[in-house]
Design a protein around this motif. Structure first.
Motif, mmCIF file in Angstrom:
data_model
loop_
_atom_site.group_PDB
_atom_site.id
_atom_site.type_symbol
_atom_site.label_atom_id
_atom_site.label_comp_id
_atom_site.label_asym_id
_atom_site.label_seq_id
_atom_site.Cartn_x
_atom_site.Cartn_y
_atom_site.Cartn_z
ATOM 1 N N LYS A 9 -7.137 30.175 14.745
ATOM 2 C CA LYS A 9 -6.439 30.628 16.177
ATOM 3 C C LYS A 9 -7.380 30.604 17.225
ATOM 4 O O LYS A 9 -6.945 30.634 18.458
ATOM 5 N N GLY A 10 -8.690 30.621 17.045
ATOM 6 C CA GLY A 10 -9.717 30.575 18.139
ATOM 7 C C GLY A 10 -10.960 31.463 17.789
ATOM 8 O O GLY A 10 -10.886 32.066 16.673
ATOM 9 N N GLY A 11 -11.676 31.498 18.701
ATOM 10 C CA GLY A 11 -12.928 32.095 18.468
ATOM 11 C C GLY A 11 -13.570 32.517 19.647
ATOM 12 O O GLY A 11 -13.161 31.893 20.994
ATOM 13 N N VAL A 12 -14.541 33.538 19.893
ATOM 14 C CA VAL A 12 -15.534 33.838 20.806
ATOM 15 C C VAL A 12 -16.700 33.805 20.545
ATOM 16 O O VAL A 12 -17.341 34.007 19.247
ATOM 17 N N ILE B 267 -11.091 25.980 2.615
ATOM 18 C CA ILE B 267 -10.645 27.104 3.395
ATOM 19 C C ILE B 267 -9.359 27.043 4.177
ATOM 20 O O ILE B 267 -8.331 27.602 3.928
ATOM 21 N N TYR B 268 -9.390 25.703 4.758
ATOM 22 C CA TYR B 268 -8.160 25.327 5.559
ATOM 23 C C TYR B 268 -6.946 25.150 4.605
ATOM 24 O O TYR B 268 -5.847 25.749 4.817
ATOM 25 N N LEU B 269 -7.083 24.423 3.554
ATOM 26 C CA LEU B 269 -6.154 24.405 2.623
ATOM 27 C C LEU B 269 -5.427 25.500 1.744
ATOM 28 O O LEU B 269 -4.406 25.824 1.725
ATOM 29 N N LEU B 270 -6.697 26.256 1.653
ATOM 30 C CA LEU B 270 -6.177 27.830 0.983
ATOM 31 C C LEU B 270 -5.271 28.648 1.950
ATOM 32 O O LEU B 270 -4.194 29.030 1.706
ATOM 33 N N LEU B 271 -5.648 28.748 3.232
ATOM 34 C CA LEU B 271 -5.030 29.378 4.407
ATOM 35 C C LEU B 271 -3.721 29.024 4.275
ATOM 36 O O LEU B 271 -2.848 29.601 4.764
ATOM 37 N N LYS B 272 -3.593 27.526 4.560
ATOM 38 C CA LYS B 272 -2.310 26.787 4.881
ATOM 39 C C LYS B 272 -1.472 27.198 3.644
ATOM 40 O O LYS B 272 -0.252 27.189 3.978
ATOM 41 N N ILE C 69 -11.525 19.688 11.724
ATOM 42 C CA ILE C 69 -10.668 19.396 10.799
ATOM 43 C C ILE C 69 -9.170 18.972 11.441
ATOM 44 O O ILE C 69 -8.644 19.780 12.169
ATOM 45 N N PRO C 70 -8.685 17.742 11.141
ATOM 46 C CA PRO C 70 -7.253 17.483 11.643
ATOM 47 C C PRO C 70 -6.384 18.787 11.291
ATOM 48 O O PRO C 70 -6.285 18.717 10.033
ATOM 49 N N GLY C 71 -5.273 19.040 12.119
ATOM 50 C CA GLY C 71 -4.439 19.982 11.716
ATOM 51 C C GLY C 71 -4.838 21.218 11.654
ATOM 52 O O GLY C 71 -4.074 22.199 11.209
#
Length: 417
Positions: A302-305, A265-270, A294-296
């Motif tokens: 951006k965050g969460g609650v 998911i990280y790679l797709l978003l990036k 995940i590094p990077g």
């Protein structure tokens, strides 16, 4: 080639620490071509160690032992091994010099007599030098079996395995290869998956073994084969994976166990220069943890609650109190509002929300225990899905996390295509 892994320590047997050494060593041995036939934990007792050494003698090619090599009286492995091999402990000057420098230069304290005992090793042992600690590793051979003794401190053990033991094994054993390919599926249970691939499984070549590795919301299929010709083995497995993809391609999320779903998911978003946030209730922060490991990840996450209590959903996220009263806090409408509000507050492209009853009590909702609603906010709108994950509580939470990741992953793939 057969191998066994042994950990020595009462602290393992009474559950005081978790044995991570065995998993690491077994994986390294598998990569070196060994068939690990047994993983064993035994007590810090002379007779237990002797019994272990006798039981593996000429039964396996290699035994890797960790633990019991410290300088204190309760560390008896070295003396017991020396006794078993009818050998004598001698002072190894290279090890003594290293111990002296490590303690005097790094720890700024003099070498004591008890520290010097670390330099005592069996006279016939091959030394595996430990640059990051004081206890060296040792290799002793008796007839057909090599016995390797390593310190139990994980970072010291790993250093010796990677820098000393592996090169020695490569030099002293014939090349043999264990090849594994893991296919990760999501959204289909183990039994249904088995039905779908039954014909393919029944026609697998005899040399290829299939294993089902189920977990909440996910099933891994592992194909394994061994032999001397690595390229031929890899090609044979690759052919089977290609056939499998034609059958269950709709539920395969990865062909790489080392690249879990959050990383994908990280790679797709990036790659799309997009961002994501989370709003969690029943998952209690575990969804955010999947990303923050995940590094990077800060470039896309951006965050969460964690709005665990009902009033926090209203006060922190701005979920409508009327919606909660009319629809229940565990509902599609609340999940969607949570996702939308998280997306807006963090100004992201995507957001994931979870609300549910993980149990054992129902809490502020009348929804059945095990009910979870997951909301996904996207650049194109917001939707939610309802799931019944049953019990126990741990299973509900884990399943909810996996399903949330699956939903956002499929949304990213769909938009990417």
């Amino acid at each position: 080639m057969k191998a066994a892994v042994v950990t020595i320590g009462d602290e393992i047997l009474i559950g005081q620490i978790v044995d991570t050494n065995s998993a690491f060593i077994a994986k390294q041995l598998d990569e070196l071509g060994f068939q690990v036939v047994e993983v064993l934990s035994i007590a810090d007792q002379e007779q237990a160690i002797v019994n272990m050494l006798q039981s593996y003698q000429n039964k396996v090619d290699l035994v890797v032992i960790t633990g019991g090599l410290g300088p204190t009286k309760d560390d008896i492995t070295k003396k017991t091994i020396c006794k078993f091999f009818n050998d004598d402990l001698v002072l190894n000057q290279e090890v003594l010099t290293h111990v002296t420098r490590l303690l005097e230069d790094f720890y700024n304290r003099p070498v004591s007599e008890i520290n010097k005992q670390q330099a005592l090793v069996p006279s016939r042992a091959k030394i595996l030098f430990n640059k990051v600690g004081t206890a060296p590793g040792m290799i002793l051979q008796n007839n057909k079996t090599f016995f390797v003794s390593l310190p139990g401190v994980p970072f010291e053990m790993k250093y010796i395995v990677e820098n000393e033991l592996k090169p020695w094994v490569i030099t002293n054993f014939d090349a043999f290869y264990n090849v594994h390919q893991t296919i990760i599926t999501q959204g289909v249970g183990e039994s249904l998956l088995a039905e779908r691939i039954a014909n393919w499984e029944n026609n697998l070549p005899p040399a290829i073994k299939l294993a089902y590795l189920p977990s909440p919301g996910m099933v891994k299929l592992r194909l394994s084969s061994s032999g001397n010709d690595k390229q031929a083995i890899e090609q044979s497995i690759s052919n089977q994976v290609s056939m499998l993809a034609l059958i269950i391609g709709d539920c395969i999320i990865s062909y790489d166990e080392q690249l879990p779903l959050p990383h994908q998911i990280y790679l797709l978003l990036k790659s799309k220069k997009q961002t994501i946030a989370v709003a969690e209730s029943c998952t209690g922060g575990k969804l955010a943890t999947c990303f923050t490991e995940i590094p990077g990840i800060s470039s896309v996450f951006k965050g969460g609650v964690i709005t665990y209590a009902t009033d926090s959903k209203v006060n922190l996220l701005g979920v409508s109190q009327d919606t909660i009263l009319e629809q229940s806090v565990v509902s599609a409408q609340v999940a969607e509002q949570m996702a939308t509000q998280a997306k807006n507050k963090f100004q992201t492209d995507y957001a994931i929300a979870s609300t549910g009853n993980a149990g054992p009590l129902k809490g502020d909702s009348d929804a059945e225990v095990g009910t979870v609603h997951i909301g996904i906010a996207t650049p194109h709108g917001t939707f939610s899905e309802k799931f019944m994950f049953g019990q126990p509580r741990e299973k509900v939470v884990k399943s909810a996390v996996n399903k949330a990741l699956e939903l956002v992953y499929k949304e990213l793939i769909k938009k990417n295509n």
